[in-house]
Enzyme design. Structure first.
Site, short mmCIF file in Angstrom:
data_model
loop_
_atom_site.label_atom_id
_atom_site.label_comp_id
_atom_site.label_asym_id
_atom_site.label_seq_id
_atom_site.Cartn_x
_atom_site.Cartn_y
_atom_site.Cartn_z
N PHE A 150 2.44 2.10 0.04
CA PHE A 150 2.51 3.57 -0.04
C PHE A 150 2.61 4.26 1.32
O PHE A 150 3.01 5.41 1.41
CB PHE A 150 1.29 4.13 -0.80
CG PHE A 150 0.04 4.22 0.06
CD1 PHE A 150 -0.14 5.27 0.95
CD2 PHE A 150 -0.95 3.24 0.00
CE1 PHE A 150 -1.28 5.36 1.75
CE2 PHE A 150 -2.08 3.31 0.80
CZ PHE A 150 -2.24 4.38 1.67
N LYS A 174 10.98 -2.60 -5.18
CA LYS A 174 9.88 -2.10 -6.02
C LYS A 174 9.05 -1.19 -5.13
O LYS A 174 8.22 -1.64 -4.33
CB LYS A 174 9.06 -3.29 -6.52
CG LYS A 174 8.33 -3.04 -7.81
CD LYS A 174 7.30 -1.95 -7.76
CE LYS A 174 5.99 -2.35 -7.15
NZ LYS A 174 5.05 -1.21 -7.01
N GLU A 177 3.97 2.69 -6.51
CA GLU A 177 3.88 3.66 -7.62
C GLU A 177 3.23 4.96 -7.16
O GLU A 177 3.33 5.99 -7.83
CB GLU A 177 3.10 3.04 -8.80
CG GLU A 177 1.64 2.70 -8.54
CD GLU A 177 1.43 1.39 -7.77
OE1 GLU A 177 2.39 0.87 -7.15
OE2 GLU A 177 0.29 0.89 -7.79
N SER A 227 -1.35 -4.83 1.22
CA SER A 227 -2.67 -5.31 1.62
C SER A 227 -2.69 -6.85 1.64
O SER A 227 -1.87 -7.50 0.97
CB SER A 227 -3.72 -4.81 0.62
OG SER A 227 -3.42 -5.32 -0.66
N CYS A 282 -0.57 0.21 9.44
CA CYS A 282 -1.05 -1.15 9.68
C CYS A 282 -1.15 -1.42 11.17
O CYS A 282 -1.70 -2.43 11.57
CB CYS A 282 -0.12 -2.16 9.02
SG CYS A 282 1.51 -2.13 9.73
N GLU A 376 -10.70 -3.51 7.04
CA GLU A 376 -9.66 -2.49 7.20
C GLU A 376 -10.14 -1.22 6.49
O GLU A 376 -10.39 -1.24 5.28
CB GLU A 376 -8.34 -2.98 6.58
CG GLU A 376 -7.23 -1.95 6.72
CD GLU A 376 -5.87 -2.47 6.25
OE1 GLU A 376 -5.81 -3.14 5.21
OE2 GLU A 376 -4.88 -2.16 6.94
P1 NAD Z 1 -1.13 -2.70 -1.90
O1 NAD Z 1 -1.25 -4.12 -1.53
O2 NAD Z 1 -2.16 -2.11 -2.77
O3 NAD Z 1 0.27 -2.45 -2.65
C1 NAD Z 1 1.48 -2.93 -2.12
C2 NAD Z 1 2.45 -3.18 -3.27
O4 NAD Z 1 1.91 -4.17 -4.15
C3 NAD Z 1 2.71 -1.95 -4.12
O5 NAD Z 1 4.08 -1.87 -4.42
C4 NAD Z 1 1.85 -2.18 -5.37
O6 NAD Z 1 2.41 -1.63 -6.53
C5 NAD Z 1 1.79 -3.69 -5.49
N1 NAD Z 1 0.50 -4.19 -6.02
C6 NAD Z 1 -0.73 -3.62 -5.89
N2 NAD Z 1 -1.67 -4.40 -6.45
C7 NAD Z 1 -1.04 -5.50 -6.95
C8 NAD Z 1 -1.47 -6.67 -7.63
N3 NAD Z 1 -2.74 -6.87 -7.94
N4 NAD Z 1 -0.54 -7.58 -7.98
C9 NAD Z 1 0.76 -7.40 -7.68
N5 NAD Z 1 1.23 -6.29 -7.04
C10 NAD Z 1 0.35 -5.35 -6.68
O7 NAD Z 1 -0.98 -1.87 -0.53
P2 NAD Z 1 -0.94 -0.29 -0.33
O8 NAD Z 1 -2.29 0.25 -0.61
O9 NAD Z 1 0.24 0.29 -1.03
O10 NAD Z 1 -0.61 -0.21 1.24
C11 NAD Z 1 -1.61 -0.28 2.23
C12 NAD Z 1 -1.77 -1.67 2.78
O11 NAD Z 1 -0.52 -2.14 3.27
C13 NAD Z 1 -2.72 -1.74 3.95
O12 NAD Z 1 -3.52 -2.88 3.82
C14 NAD Z 1 -1.81 -1.86 5.15
O13 NAD Z 1 -2.37 -2.49 6.29
C15 NAD Z 1 -0.70 -2.67 4.58
N6 NAD Z 1 0.52 -2.56 5.34
C16 NAD Z 1 0.85 -3.60 6.14
C17 NAD Z 1 1.98 -3.54 6.93
C18 NAD Z 1 2.34 -4.69 7.84
O14 NAD Z 1 3.38 -4.62 8.44
N7 NAD Z 1 1.54 -5.72 7.97
C19 NAD Z 1 2.78 -2.39 6.91
C20 NAD Z 1 2.42 -1.35 6.07
C21 NAD Z 1 1.27 -1.44 5.29
#
Ligand code: NAD
Length: 485
Positions: A150, A174, A177, A227, A282, A376
Site C-alpha cells: 500500500f 495485484k 486492496e 511485509s 521501507c 518495524e
Molecule cells: P502486506 O505484506 O500486508 O501486503 C502486501 C501485499 O500482500 C498486498 O497486495 C496484500 O493484499 C497481500 N497480502 C497481505 N496479506 C497476505 C497474506 N496473508 N497472504 C497473501 N497475500 C497477502 O504489506 P503492506 O502493509 O501493504 O505494505 C507495508 C510493508 O511493505 C512494510 O512491511 C514495508 O516495509 C514493506 N515494503 C517493503 C519494500 C521493500 O522494498 N523491501 C518496499 C515497500 C514496502
C-alpha cells in the site's frame, strides 16, 4: 462514494469481477469513502492469465527497440498526468501532495531506465573454436505477476511494470486492496501509450488471489513487495510451485550518528527520513544509534521534528489500525522506561477529524531489547539507542533480522568505510537519510528484507525477468571436427 467501484483490467478492458465480495476504499486523509475494491476469485485470475498468454507470442516477438517505444510514450504521459496521478495517490494513501508528486517523478525515472534496456540487454558472442560460435540471448519468461503493497501506490508497481514488459513479458499485477486506484490510471496510460491489449492486466483482491497467483501453473515468475511475514508466505508458495520468485519484505533501518556528524544536516536528514511518507517507507530511518556524546544532535533532531505538522507537511498513516498500532508502540516504550522527547500521539487535524494521523515522535533511551528497537513500526517514529563505540552500534544493527538499509552520519571517511563494510544491509548511506539507489543501480535489501536472488530494479532486474538462451553454431564443415564441434 467519490469514485465508481474499482474493476479488474483484463485484455485492455475494465471488467466486472466474478465475485461479489468487496472492500471499502477509505481515504486516510479525512475518512472519505473513495470507492470499493473487488476481491477477485481464482476464475478472474484465469481470465487475466488467458489474456496475457494470448498476447505473449506477438509481444515477445516484437523487437525490444519497438517495445520500448511504448515506454517512451508512457513516460511522456506520466509527465503530462503527474498532477492527476499525484492527487489520486495522496487521496488513497494519505501522503502529502509533494510526496506523491515525488513518487510520480520516480515512476518517470523508472520508465526512463526501461527505455534504455535495448542498450543493456545485448547478448554475447564469441568464436569458441574454429568457426564455432557461442551466443547468448535474454529471452522473456512469459506470463509474470507482480504483487504490491500500500505504501507506494504508483512507484512500486512501476518497479516492475516497465522493465518486465519492455523485456517482453506479459504481466498481471495485484495492487494493494488498500490503494487500488492508481493502478487503474496506470493501465489507462499504458493503453494510450500503445501497449497491446492483454500485455498488462490488473486483478484486485487480497489473500485468496495472491494464493491463486502463487499456484497458477501458467505464471512463470512472481515478484512481491510487502511485509516480511507475507514475503515469506509468497516466496515459499511460489517456489514450491517451481516459479521464479523475488519477494521483498519489511525493514528496520538503523542510522548510526557519530559525534563528529554535522549537527544541522544530520538532524534534518534524520527527521526527514523517519517522517517522510509518515514513516511508511521501507527505507525510513526507524532506529538511530548514537555513538558517544550526541546530545547536541538529538536536540536539533527534536527541533526539526517539531516543525513537522500533521496535515501540513506530514501525511496520514494508512488506517485506524495502523494509527493504533504505532501509538501502542510508543506507549509500551514509555512504560518500559524510554523517554518520549517529541510525542506524536493523539494528533488531530482541524477539518480532517476522520483522518488517521500520528505526529512525529522521538523516543530516547531506548534499549535494544524493547519492541521499538527491534520491530518495524511503519510510522513517523525514531527510537534512539545510545552506545559508546561504533562496534557496539554495529552489533545492534547486525543483530536485527532485517537488512534493507543502514546509514552513518560522520565526517570521518575511514569510519564511514568501516561501517559500509560491517553493516548487514543491502543499501548503505553515508550522510544520506534515505539511501535509495537511483537508476541504473538496483534496489534490494538483505536478510529478512528480501527472499530470492538479485534485485528488483535496475540492471539486476534483467536477470529476474528473462532467461538466458545459449546457442552454439557451426556453418563451416571445412574446419573439420575436433573435440568441441
Ligand atoms: P502486506 O505484506 O500486508 O501486503 C502486501 C501485499 O500482500 C498486498 O497486495 C496484500 O493484499 C497481500 N497480502 C497481505 N496479506 C497476505 C497474506 N496473508 N497472504 C497473501 N497475500 C497477502 O504489506 P503492506 O502493509 O501493504 O505494505 C507495508 C510493508 O511493505 C512494510 O512491511 C514495508 O516495509 C514493506 N515494503 C517493503 C519494500 C521493500 O522494498 N523491501 C518496499 C515497500 C514496502
Amino acid at each position: 462514494m467519490k469514485y465508481a467501484p474499482v474493476q479488474n483490467y483484463i485484455n485492455g478492458q475494465f471488467t466486472h469481477c466474478s465475485s461479489s465480495k468487496t472492500l471499502d476504499v477509505i481515504s486516510p486523509v479525512d475518512g472519505t469513502h473513495l470507492s470499493t475494491v473487488p476481491l477477485s476469485a481464482a476464475s478472474d485470475l484465469d481470465q487475466a492469465v488467458k489474456a496475457a498468454k494470448a498476447a505473449f507470442p506477438a509481444w515477445s516477438k516484437t523487437p525490444i527497440k519497438e517495445r520500448v517505444q511504448v515506454f517512451f510514450r508512457y513516460k511522456t504521459l506520466l509527465e503530462k498526468n503527474l498532477k492527476e496521478l499525484a492527487l489520486l495517490c495522496s487521496e488513497e494513501n494519505g501522503k502529502t501532495y509533494g510526496e506523491s508528486a515525488a513518487e510520480i517523478e520516480k515512476c518517470i525515472e523508472l520508465t526512463e531506465f526501461a527505455t534504455s534496456l535495448p542498450q543493456l540487454i545485448t547478448g554475447e558472442l564469441l568464436e569458441v573454436s574454429k568457426g564455432v560460435e557461442c551466443r547468448t540471448e535474454h529471452v522473456p519468461l512469459g506470463v509474470v505477476a507482480s504483487i504490491v503493497p500500500f505504501n507506494f501506490p504508483a512507484m512500486v508497481p512501476n518497479w516492475t511494470i516497465p522493465n518486465a514488459i519492455a523485456l517482453g513479458n506479459c504481466m498481471i499485477i495485484k495492487p494493494s486492496e488498500k490503494v487500488p486506484l492508481c493502478c487503474g490510471k496506470l493501465a489507462e496510460l499504458l493503453k494510450e501509450a500503445g501497449l497491446p491489449d492483454g500485455v498488462f492486466n490488473i486483478v484486485h483482491g487480497d489473500v485468496e488471489i495472491v494464493e491463486a497467483i502463487c499456484d497458477h501453473p501458467a505464471i512463470e515468475a512472481v515478484s512481491f513487495v510487502g511485509s516480511t511475514k507475507v514475503a515469506k508466505i509468497v516466496y515459499k508458495r511460489a517456489t514450491n510451485n517451481y516459479k521464479r520468485c523475488l519477494a521483498l519484505g519489511g525493514a528496520k533501518n538503523h542510522l548510526m550518528v557519530l559525534p563528529d556528524a554535522i549537527p544541522g544536516m544530520t538532524a534534518q536528514n534524520v527527521a526527514a527520513s523517519m517522517s517522510g511518507c509518515a514513516g511508511q517507507r521501507c527505507m525510513a530511518a526507524s532506529a538511530m544509534v548514537g555513538v558517544g556524546p550526541v546530545d547536541h544532535i538529538i536536540e536539533k533532531i527534536c527541533e526539526e521534528a517539531r516543525k513537522i505538522i500533521p496535515g501540513e507537511n506530514l501525511g496520514a498513516v494508512i488506517n485506524k489500525a495502523s494509527q493504533e498500532r504505532i501509538e501502542s508502540y510508543i506507549t509500551e516504550a514509555e512504560k518500559q522506561g524510554a523517554k518520549i522527547l517529541v510525542d506524536g500521539r493523539n494528533a488531530k487535524v482541524k477539518g480532517k477529524e476522520n483522518g488517521t494521523y500520528v505526529g512525529p515522535t522521538v523516543i530516547d533511551y531506548v534499549t535494544p531489547d524493547m519492541a521499538v528497537a527491534k520491530e518495524e513500526i511503519f510510522g513517523p517514529v525514531i527510537s534512539i539507542i545510545r552506545t559508546n563505540t561504533v562496534d557496539e552500534a554495529l552489533a545492534i544493527e547486525n543483530a536485527n533480522p532485517y537488512g534493507n538499509a543502514a546509514s552513518v552520519f560522520t565526517q570521518n571517511g575511514g569510519m564511514a568505510r568501516y561501517i559500509i563494510e560491517k553493516a548487514s544491509a543491502g543499501m548503505i548511506g553515508v550522510n544520506v537519510g534515505v539511501p535509495v539507489p537511483r537508476e541504473p543501480f538496483s534496489f534490494g535489501g538483505w536478510n529478512e528484507s528480501k527472499f530470492g536472488v538479485g534485485d528488483i530494479t535496475g540492471k539486476s532486474s534483467i536477470e529476474f525477468w528473462t532467461k538466458l538462451k545459449k546457442s552454439t553454431v557451426k556453418w563451416n564443415p571445412e574446419a573439420g571436427i575436433n573435440w568441441m564441434s
